[in-house]
Design a protein around this motif. Structure first.
Motif, short mmCIF file in Angstrom:
data_model
loop_
_atom_site.label_atom_id
_atom_site.label_comp_id
_atom_site.label_asym_id
_atom_site.label_seq_id
_atom_site.Cartn_x
_atom_site.Cartn_y
_atom_site.Cartn_z
N SER A 130 0.85 -1.19 0.00
CA SER A 130 0.00 0.00 0.00
C SER A 130 0.89 1.24 0.00
O SER A 130 2.10 1.15 0.19
N GLY A 131 0.26 2.41 -0.21
CA GLY A 131 1.02 3.66 -0.21
C GLY A 131 1.74 3.88 1.11
O GLY A 131 2.90 4.29 1.14
N LEU A 132 1.06 3.58 2.21
CA LEU A 132 1.63 3.80 3.53
C LEU A 132 2.83 2.88 3.77
O LEU A 132 3.88 3.31 4.25
N LYS A 133 2.67 1.61 3.41
CA LYS A 133 3.77 0.66 3.58
C LYS A 133 4.95 1.05 2.69
O LYS A 133 6.11 0.92 3.07
N THR A 134 4.62 1.51 1.48
CA THR A 134 5.68 1.94 0.57
C THR A 134 6.46 3.09 1.19
O THR A 134 7.70 3.09 1.17
N PHE A 135 5.74 4.04 1.77
CA PHE A 135 6.40 5.17 2.41
C PHE A 135 7.28 4.69 3.56
O PHE A 135 8.43 5.09 3.70
N TRP A 136 6.76 3.80 4.35
CA TRP A 136 7.44 3.36 5.56
C TRP A 136 8.65 2.48 5.25
O TRP A 136 9.70 2.62 5.85
N TYR A 137 8.49 1.56 4.31
CA TYR A 137 9.55 0.58 4.06
C TYR A 137 10.54 1.00 2.97
O TYR A 137 11.64 0.47 2.90
N THR B 8 10.43 4.61 1.03
CA THR B 8 10.79 6.03 0.95
C THR B 8 11.60 6.47 2.16
O THR B 8 12.68 7.05 2.03
N LEU B 9 11.08 6.18 3.35
CA LEU B 9 11.71 6.68 4.56
C LEU B 9 13.13 6.14 4.75
O LEU B 9 14.07 6.91 4.99
N PRO B 10 13.35 4.82 4.60
CA PRO B 10 14.73 4.34 4.75
C PRO B 10 15.69 4.98 3.74
O PRO B 10 16.85 5.19 4.04
N ASN B 11 15.17 5.30 2.55
CA ASN B 11 16.04 5.88 1.53
C ASN B 11 16.47 7.30 1.87
O ASN B 11 17.50 7.77 1.39
N VAL B 12 15.66 8.01 2.67
CA VAL B 12 16.02 9.39 2.99
C VAL B 12 16.41 9.51 4.46
O VAL B 12 16.54 10.61 4.99
N LYS B 13 16.61 8.38 5.11
CA LYS B 13 16.83 8.35 6.55
C LYS B 13 17.93 9.32 7.00
O LYS B 13 17.72 10.17 7.85
N TRP B 14 19.09 9.22 6.36
CA TRP B 14 20.21 10.03 6.81
C TRP B 14 19.97 11.51 6.57
O TRP B 14 20.29 12.35 7.41
N GLY B 15 19.39 11.82 5.43
CA GLY B 15 19.07 13.22 5.13
C GLY B 15 18.09 13.78 6.15
O GLY B 15 18.22 14.91 6.62
N LEU B 16 17.13 12.96 6.53
CA LEU B 16 16.12 13.39 7.49
C LEU B 16 16.76 13.64 8.86
O LEU B 16 16.52 14.67 9.50
N ILE B 17 17.60 12.71 9.28
CA ILE B 17 18.26 12.87 10.59
C ILE B 17 19.12 14.14 10.58
O ILE B 17 19.10 14.93 11.52
N TYR B 18 19.83 14.32 9.48
CA TYR B 18 20.68 15.50 9.34
C TYR B 18 19.85 16.78 9.43
O TYR B 18 20.21 17.73 10.14
N GLY B 19 18.71 16.78 8.74
CA GLY B 19 17.82 17.93 8.77
C GLY B 19 17.28 18.19 10.17
O GLY B 19 17.20 19.33 10.62
#
Lengths: 362, 296
Positions: free
Chosen positions: B199-206, B208-219
């Protein structure tokens, strides 16, 4: 499952990507959507997958309307040109993904998932990579993993978007033979998009040639190659020589040479172009029969076991290319600058009015 | 000088290939040394020296005085308020940053460049002006003032106002970090996930989010650091009520203006300490990112 594409239309602003395309793709077959870039083949594939919404028309799988089904409910396996593997997951996790994201009720047990993933990895001959990350694999390996991942959810149809487009020539050739064998084993209805006519002819059961958002011709690879429906298909499926001809009541004449063209029996003195492939031209050292086309040998190219001659005649704007084996070439004893005579073994004549805009066949 | 000597002593035979290769592509030794030297001198003068001044100032009169200064009720209130505001602002900006980055990176729509430049606006506007904007908007004489007082809501000279201006000022950090990252990654992995039945939510969670994890933490780290230190806009909207609406930077200024230098430095040392922790986390994140970047 069979796929039915019913009067699909798709525009991107002013650009018509898919123009009223209807297709019936029979169950269990491997179909190639072949066309130059911008011909709408990838858009059509993405519409079949549900990754793109058509402006109008219907998509059916096995008689069931899928037009309004969400991509995640369609049960398609999709293989992307650039693999689209999940970078942060191991190969095992990638292949297992489709199973692990299933709702709890439908999800197989951990052990069942493990077994299935390992079976698939064996099928694509990469079971030893299970704990590696995609970045540690070569392009060909990544694409096989992407295929295993798509197969893990037991898709109703398998869709491949230029699956070998990003790979180098040798890997590409190996992989497409491998895909053909794999398809013979698993028999899932498959559609793959390619711009490489050799790939389409070699791998598929059926070829659909597309251009400008429309289907130009469909059929078995042999039908399409041997009996191109129009000049576009003729040019797109391989190198071709064009000779100026005149057609009158079922006979085409190129210089002194007459070729019967019964399909144009009612034409009166019309300008036409004869399409002849390089290997369908017989090159003679002398004009024994008296009706061959006169030519001058401009260059001689030895390509591995075969020889390609470029010849100039007054019946064609461009240099004529003729191909033959090295053995035949030695028998002729031709040198650069010599006179030669040409006779087509097979040709297809299209009247000038149905000449399609020029496309560089590659 | 010693540099000249060593190069004079080196005979051509001693120069190996690698060194010659370096010579062709790099600046001469003295250029490199002086550039690094200038950079270090600047850093010392403008970063390390002030840091030392803060620490020396804070502990000059002993640990007891420092402790008294930072546990005094107004100081504790300022520390608590600052941490509270950070705890509200950072999650808000995480949600906002991820949403905007998602919209910009994954969808095509009109006015996208305009939206991206809008995100930068908090960086472009002076914090004092930001504070004034919100006073005009929410103050008792402001546009929404009557409506707010009718509903018994106070924003200006209260915690909500501080949250609003800090959220505004730190808005770009996470979005700015994520947008290029998400744009570069495109949406193929998400599409692959969707075709696999997620689903869209699972896609985001599994995916999208792991792919931008470091950028997000940095931000988040940058956003956090800035939220703690924000001064100008907060000074305007908070009303500087001691023990109530003073954040740490404001409290420090109050102490300084009252010639309580040791206390000012003591509270500064806490703020600086928090900043140093943030920098340490940031460096660790960068290090981790590089390390996993090699294997993943």
């Amino acid at each position: 499952m069979s796929i039915r594409v019913d009067r699909i239309n798709k525009r991107f602003n002013d650009f018509i990507a898919v123009d009223n395309v209807s297709l019936d793709l029979p169950e269990g077959q491997l179909t190639a959507l072949l066309g130059p870039s911008g011909s709408g083949k990838t858009t059509l594939l993405r519409i079949i997958a549900g990754l793109e919404q058509a402006d109008s028309g219907h998509i059916e799988f096995h008689g069931q309307d899928q037009t309004h089904e969400h991509v995640s409910d369609r049960g398609v396996g999709f293989v992307f040109q650039h693999y689209a593997l999940f970078k942060h997951m191991t190969v095992f996790e990638n292949v297992a993904y489709g199973l692990t994201v299933k709702p709890r009720r439908e999800r197989p047990s951990k052990e069942a998932i493990r077994k299935k993933v390992m079976n698939l990895l064996e099928l694509v001959q990469l079971d030893w990579t299970a704990h590696r990350y995609p970045a540690q694999l070569s392009g060909g390996q990544r694409q096989r993993i992407a295929l295993a991942r798509a197969l893990a959810v037991e898709p109703k149809v398998l869709l491949l978007d230029e699956p070998f487009g990003a790979l180098d020539a040798k890997v590409r050739a190996e992989l497409r033979r491998w895909l053909r064998r794999l398809h013979d084993e698993i028999h899932v209805t498959s559609v793959f998009v390619t711009h490489d006519q050799e790939e389409a002819l070699e791998v598929s059961d059926r070829v659909v040639v597309m251009n400008n958002g429309r289907v130009e011709q469909e059929g078995t690879p042999e039908e399409v190659y041997d009996h191109p429906a129009n000049p576009f298909v003729y040019r797109f499926l391989g190198n071709v020589n064009l000779f100026h001809a005149r057609v009158h009541e079922g006979t085409a004449t190129i210089g002194d040479l007459s070729v019967p063209v019964p399909e144009h029996h009612d034409s009166q003195e019309q300008d036409a172009l004869a399409y002849i492939r390089p290997h369908e031209i017989e090159v003679l050292a002398s004009n024994e029969s008296g009706d061959a086309i006169h030519a001058i040998v401009k260059s001689i190219l030895v390509i591995g076991p075969s020889v390609r001659l470029e010849l100039q005649t007054e019946h064609s704007k461009e240099l004529i290319q003729a191909e033959m084996s090295k053995h035949q070439f030695r028998g002729l004893g031709l040198l650069q600058g010599d006179e030669a005579w040409l006779r087509p073994m097979q040709s297809k004549v299209f009247l000038q009015e149905d000449e399609a805009p020029a496309v560089s066949g590659s | 000088m010693s540099e000249l000597n060593t190069s004079a002593q080196a005979t051509p035979v001693q120069l190996n290939r690698a060194a010659e290769w370096q010579r062709a592509t790099e600046e001469p030794e003295w250029v490199r040394r002086s550039l690094i030297g200038i950079a270090l001198a600047f850093l010392s003068a403008f970063l390390i020296l002030p840091l030392l001044v803060v620490l020396v100032g804070a502990f000059e009169q002993g640990l007891g005085v420092w402790y008294a200064a930072v546990t005094e009720p107004d100081a504790r209130s300022a520390i608590r308020l600052t941490l509270l505001v950070v705890a509200i602002v950072v999650p808000i900006n995480v949600v906002f940053g991820v949403t905007v980055a998602w919209a910009v990176a994954k969808f095509e729509f009109h006015g996208k460049p305009f939206l991206i430049s809008l995100i930068d606006m908090p960086f472009a506007i002076s914090p004092v002006v930001v504070g004034l904007i919100f006073v005009i908007l929410f103050g008792s004489q402001g546009w929404l003032g009557n409506w707010l007082s009718a509903h018994d809501l106070q924003i200006i000279f209260a915690v909500p106002g501080i949250v609003v201006v800090i959220a505004f000022g730190t808005m770009p950090f996470i979005a700015r970090e994520l947008i290029p990252l998400m744009q570069e990654q495109g949406k193929q992995e998400e599409e692959a996930s969707l075709t696999l039945g997620a689903s869209g939510l699972k896609t985001f969670w599994y995916v999208t989010l792991p792919n931008v994890k470091w950028g997000l933490i940095y931000g988040i780290i940058l956003c956090n650091a800035r939220a703690m230190g924000e001064f100008g806009a907060v000074a305007i909207v908070s009303g500087r009520i001691r023990g109530e609406t003073n954040t740490m930077p404001l409290h420090i200024e109050v102490l300084y203006n009252e010639y309580m230098f040791t206390a000012a430095f003591a509270v500064s040392s806490i703020l600086t300490g928090l900043a140093l922790v943030t920098i340490a986390i940031k460096s660790t994140v960068e290090w981790l990112e590089q390390r996993t970047g090699v294997t993943a």
